[in-house]
Design a protein around this motif. Structure first.
Motif, PDB file in Angstrom:
ATOM      1  N   LYS A   1     -92.132  38.816 -93.816  1.00 27.12           N
ATOM      2  CA  LYS A   1     -91.458  38.317 -92.852  1.00 27.12           C
ATOM      3  C   LYS A   1     -91.631  36.951 -92.849  1.00 27.12           C
ATOM      4  O   LYS A   1     -91.824  36.016 -93.028  1.00 27.12           O
ATOM      5  N   CYS A   2     -89.471  36.433 -92.803  1.00 24.49           N
ATOM      6  CA  CYS A   2     -89.128  35.388 -93.036  1.00 24.49           C
ATOM      7  C   CYS A   2     -89.734  34.863 -91.167  1.00 24.49           C
ATOM      8  O   CYS A   2     -89.938  35.021 -90.333  1.00 24.49           O
ATOM      9  N   ASP A   3     -90.690  33.409 -91.977  1.00 26.21           N
ATOM     10  CA  ASP A   3     -90.874  32.538 -90.562  1.00 26.21           C
ATOM     11  C   ASP A   3     -90.441  31.953 -89.429  1.00 26.21           C
ATOM     12  O   ASP A   3     -90.115  31.982 -88.490  1.00 26.21           O
ATOM     13  N   ALA A   4     -89.189  31.607 -90.556  1.00 23.59           N
ATOM     14  CA  ALA A   4     -87.665  30.969 -89.127  1.00 23.59           C
ATOM     15  C   ALA A   4     -87.133  32.001 -88.916  1.00 23.59           C
ATOM     16  O   ALA A   4     -87.083  32.278 -87.007  1.00 23.59           O
ATOM     17  N   CYS A   5     -86.640  33.305 -88.939  1.00 22.15           N
ATOM     18  CA  CYS A   5     -85.818  34.052 -88.114  1.00 22.15           C
ATOM     19  C   CYS A   5     -86.089  35.855 -88.063  1.00 22.15           C
ATOM     20  O   CYS A   5     -85.524  36.225 -87.405  1.00 22.15           O
ATOM     21  N   GLY A   6     -87.428  35.878 -88.899  1.00 21.73           N
ATOM     22  CA  GLY A   6     -88.541  37.089 -88.545  1.00 21.73           C
ATOM     23  C   GLY A   6     -87.661  38.091 -89.223  1.00 21.73           C
ATOM     24  O   GLY A   6     -88.377  39.601 -89.502  1.00 21.73           O
ATOM     25  N   HIS A   7     -87.272  38.299 -90.077  1.00 25.64           N
ATOM     26  CA  HIS A   7     -86.560  39.309 -91.330  1.00 25.64           C
ATOM     27  C   HIS A   7     -87.283  39.956 -91.694  1.00 25.64           C
ATOM     28  O   HIS A   7     -88.053  38.692 -92.805  1.00 25.64           O
TER      29      HIS A   7
END
Length: 142
Positions: free
Chosen positions: A64-70
């Motif tokens: 999961k992307c740390d920045a946006c959660g995608h």
């Protein structure tokens, strides 16, 4: 220095039972039944792949992307051998499209999964004892 991993309550890694926020588990389930394994779930002990999962995390890999959660959803899932399959205990299962219907989990697998680690170890020890006794009887022993 690598921290030791507690293996006292080891489980078979499936996406459904791995913690996607735990670096030791986020990729762990992905190493089951890799291509070319020829009827083997893992080449190395299962705990080794927990270490590989952690190493991937430490090198920057994320589910999961740390920045946006995608998080991209997988397109495959591991389908374990069905109930009644002669290879249910040792067969590798297979990766199938995510929308493939699930097969029934063998009753004996559910029963073993429900045991505590200590009871599971005692159960397998008893099975081994009985197998040895059966082999002795087959060879004209007792």
């Amino acid at each position: 220095m690598d921290e030791p991993i507690d293996t006292t309550d080891e489980k078979f890694p499936l996406r459904e039972n791995c913690d996607p926020t735990d670096p030791d588990e986020m990729f762990w389930w992905m190493f089951a039944s890799l291509p070319g394994m020829n009827n083997a779930f893992f080449l190395m002990p299962i705990v080794y792949y927990r270490l590989v999962s952690k190493r991937l995390y430490d090198l920057g890999a994320r589910v999961k992307c740390d920045a946006c959660g995608h998080a991209a959803e997988p397109t495959l899932k591991l389908q374990l051998p069905p109930s009644g399959d002669p290879q249910w205990a040792t067969g590798q299962g297979k990766w199938v499209p995510i929308d493939t219907p699930d097969v029934e989990v063998p009753l004996v697998r559910r029963a073993v999964d429900a045991l505590s680690p200590a009871d599971r170890a005692a159960f397998f020890k008893e099975l081994a004892r009985r197998a040895d006794a059966d082999n002795t009887n087959d060879e004209g022993g007792e």
